[in-house]
Design an enzyme around this catalytic site. Structure first.
Site, short mmCIF file in Angstrom:
data_model
loop_
_atom_site.label_atom_id
_atom_site.label_comp_id
_atom_site.label_asym_id
_atom_site.label_seq_id
_atom_site.Cartn_x
_atom_site.Cartn_y
_atom_site.Cartn_z
N ASN A 269 0.87 -1.17 0.00
CA ASN A 269 0.00 0.00 0.00
C ASN A 269 0.91 1.22 0.00
OD1 ASN A 269 -1.86 1.99 0.36
ND2 ASN A 269 -2.79 1.12 2.21
N LYS B 90 3.54 0.79 2.90
CA LYS B 90 3.23 -0.27 3.86
C LYS B 90 3.38 -1.60 3.13
CE LYS B 90 -0.27 1.99 6.69
NZ LYS B 90 -1.59 2.45 6.33
N HIS C 183 -17.31 -0.44 8.00
CA HIS C 183 -15.85 -0.26 8.07
C HIS C 183 -15.63 1.10 8.72
CE1 HIS C 183 -11.62 -0.59 6.44
NE2 HIS C 183 -11.71 0.70 6.74
N GLY D 224 -12.98 3.22 10.35
CA GLY D 224 -11.61 3.60 10.69
C GLY D 224 -11.55 5.11 10.66
N ASN D 225 -10.37 5.66 10.48
CA ASN D 225 -10.26 7.09 10.29
C ASN D 225 -11.09 7.51 9.09
OD1 ASN D 225 -9.24 9.42 11.31
ND2 ASN D 225 -7.11 8.83 10.97
N GLY D 226 -10.96 6.72 8.01
CA GLY D 226 -11.92 6.79 6.91
C GLY D 226 -12.96 5.73 7.20
N ASP E 155 -8.80 11.41 16.54
CA ASP E 155 -8.61 10.05 17.04
C ASP E 155 -9.71 9.71 18.04
OD1 ASP E 155 -7.57 7.84 18.78
OD2 ASP E 155 -5.86 8.04 17.42
N GLY F 230 -10.28 0.14 12.71
CA GLY F 230 -9.85 0.62 14.03
C GLY F 230 -10.97 0.87 15.02
N GLY G 147 -14.41 0.25 14.49
CA GLY G 147 -15.39 -0.84 14.48
C GLY G 147 -14.92 -2.01 15.33
N GLU H 5 -7.09 -6.72 4.62
CA GLU H 5 -7.00 -6.35 3.21
C GLU H 5 -5.80 -7.02 2.53
OE1 GLU H 5 -7.69 -2.45 4.91
OE2 GLU H 5 -8.55 -1.83 3.00
P1 ADP Z 1 -7.36 4.18 8.86
O1 ADP Z 1 -6.77 2.86 8.41
O2 ADP Z 1 -8.56 4.62 8.11
O3 ADP Z 1 -6.36 5.27 9.06
P2 ADP Z 1 -7.91 2.72 11.32
O4 ADP Z 1 -8.71 1.59 10.79
O5 ADP Z 1 -6.52 2.47 11.78
O6 ADP Z 1 -7.93 3.95 10.32
O7 ADP Z 1 -8.74 3.37 12.54
C1 ADP Z 1 -8.26 4.47 13.26
C2 ADP Z 1 -9.28 4.79 14.35
O8 ADP Z 1 -9.43 3.64 15.19
C3 ADP Z 1 -8.83 5.93 15.25
O9 ADP Z 1 -9.91 6.80 15.49
C4 ADP Z 1 -8.45 5.23 16.54
O10 ADP Z 1 -8.71 6.01 17.66
C5 ADP Z 1 -9.34 4.01 16.54
N1 ADP Z 1 -8.72 2.96 17.36
C6 ADP Z 1 -7.66 2.19 17.04
N2 ADP Z 1 -7.32 1.37 18.06
C7 ADP Z 1 -8.19 1.64 19.07
C8 ADP Z 1 -8.37 1.14 20.40
N3 ADP Z 1 -7.60 0.19 20.91
N4 ADP Z 1 -9.38 1.66 21.14
C9 ADP Z 1 -10.18 2.61 20.61
N5 ADP Z 1 -10.06 3.14 19.39
C10 ADP Z 1 -9.08 2.66 18.61
#
Ligand code: ADP
Length: 396
Positions: A8, A15, A206, A208-210, A281, A329, A331, A382
């Site tokens: 990626n 990555k 899904h 995550g941040n996105g 975050d 993250g 979810g 993925e």
């Molecule tokens: P992306 O790949 O889209 O950048 P991720 O799937 O890594 O994002 O998700 C990031 C999000 O998941 C952040 O908001 C982070 O706070 C949350 N997150 C990751 N680990 C934890 C955890 N252990 N507890 C709570 N939230 C978490």
């Protein structure tokens, strides 16, 4: 036996994961960051160890050379010939790509042509692809697109009610994203249901941040929340998700900004960050909520409400739903957010099992036996999907 590299590449990072196939075990993984800056960061995980160094990485090409050299030096690979394929995540495949594709000049030209639709991503992917082509000229390179899984959407789901010429002239339509994750998680959820994917109706969240939501009927994506770009849909770490488009010109006028400056704020300074005023975050926003901060609590409530809007709409679109799956993250880790969402679905017969839900990042069912719709945590993978596709496409 084959060793496949899943890549990626971003504008300043690569990555990677090296997988043993078909066993699907991870041999090594890591990331090269700060490419193009004075010092880079190279993180490598293998054999239960994690090593970090600070090499100078002027371009992606040096990063790839160093990565391959290190894999040999550490004895992770005996020879580079062991790598039989490289799979590259590509964010935007437009309507050109209905499946993952072997990368040749024609495929590269198409990925390049699509940069209008993914200006931050596709050019970076091309740089990554070229670096691997140079380092491993005899190894098959495969592009695995985030959009391909959503190419099964029907026009009534992917068309905007804008002048039809915008679609014809500029490709303005919904493409969606996170397709590789939605596909992996929905397949895995079907397995957890003990059913053939073709007999299932699954909604994947899904988060995550996105973040995006996907309706998967019979193993195929029939609708998803992200649109022409990842801005559409639910609120995310820094993105607003859906809003009245008039807000763009309204704020542009009020704050003396251009339309693209406002859109930039909607992409980078909105969502969790903009609403909470604390952070993009979820961990920081959770802390704020636990301290009694109104805006932090509101941030989660607005997102949960909007996620449920999608779930309800996809429930109707699919004519029911067997399972809701949470991944990425937030979810996988945010216990209170999953509860916030599932409690809003009581009217559909969803019954959360609070104890089962009280975990992070483990694959498991989180609803009670008598819940009308099951819910699961399914950690996404993925890289495995990319490696599987490299094997499938190169065997064609
Ligand atoms: P992306 O790949 O889209 O950048 P991720 O799937 O890594 O994002 O998700 C990031 C999000 O998941 C952040 O908001 C982070 O706070 C949350 N997150 C990751 N680990 C934890 C955890 N252990 N507890 C709570 N939230 C978490």
């Amino acid at each position: 036996m084959a060793k496949i590299m899943a890549i990626n590449a971003g504008s300043s990072s690569i990555k990677f994961q090296l997988l043993d196939m078909p066993a699907e075990t991870v041999i090594a993984s890591g990331v090269m960051e700060r490419i193009g800056l004075a010092t880079g960061i190279f993180t490598l995980k293998f054999d239960g160890k994690k090593e970090e160094t600070n090499p100078v990485l002027p371009t992606h090409a040096e990063g790839v050379e160093l990565l391959l050299h290190t894999l040999i030096e550490k004895g992770i690979l005996k020879s580079l010939d062991e790598i039989t394929g490289v799979g590259h995540r590509v964010v935007q495949g437009g309507e050109y790509f209905q499946d993952s594709a072997l990368i040749d000049d024609e495929a590269l030209a198409k990925i390049d042509k699509l940069k209008d639709l993914a200006p931050l991503h596709n050019p970076a992917h091309i740089i990554g692809i070229k670096a691997f082509q140079k380092a491993l000229p005899n190894v098959a390179q495969v592009a695995v697109f985030d959009t391909v899984f959503h190419q099964t959407m029907s026009p009534e789901c992917y068309m905007y009610a804008t002048p039809y010429e915008w679609y014809e002239n500029y490709g303005v339509r919904k493409y969606g994203a996170h397709g590789t994750s939605h596909q992996y998680v929905s397949q895995r959820t079907a397995e957890l249901l003990g059913k053939d994917a073709k007999d299932t109706k699954i909604i994947v969240c899904h988060l995550g941040n996105g973040a995006s939501i996907c309706a998967v009927k019979g193993g195929k994506s029939i609708d998803t929340s992200m649109g022409l770009t990842p801005l559409e849909g639910i609120p995310m770490g820094t993105r607003s998700g859906n809003l009245d488009p008039t807000i763009v010109s309204f704020i542009a006028e009020k704050e003396n900004l251009s339309a693209s400056q406002v859109v930039n704020i909607l992409n980078k300074k909105s969502g969790y960050l903009g609403m909470s005023g604390r952070s993009n975050d979820a961990r920081d926003v959770t802390l704020g909520m636990d301290e009694g901060d109104y805006r932090c609590k509101l941030t989660f409530d607005v997102q949960a409400k909007r996620i449920v809007d999608y779930i309800a709409s996809y429930y109707v679109l699919m004519g029911g739903c067997d399972a809701i799956a949470f991944t990425a993250g937030m979810g996988e880790n945010l216990i209170h957010l999953r509860k916030n969402i599932l409690d809003r679905l009581t009217v559909l017969g969803v019954k959360l099992d609070e104890e089962a839900n009280n975990v992070r990042a483990v694959e498991r069912e989180i609803t009670t036996k008598d819940s009308a719709i099951k819910a699961f945590i399914v950690p996404t993978n993925e890289e495995v999907m990319i490696a599987r596709d490299v094997i499938r496409i190169t065997n064609k």
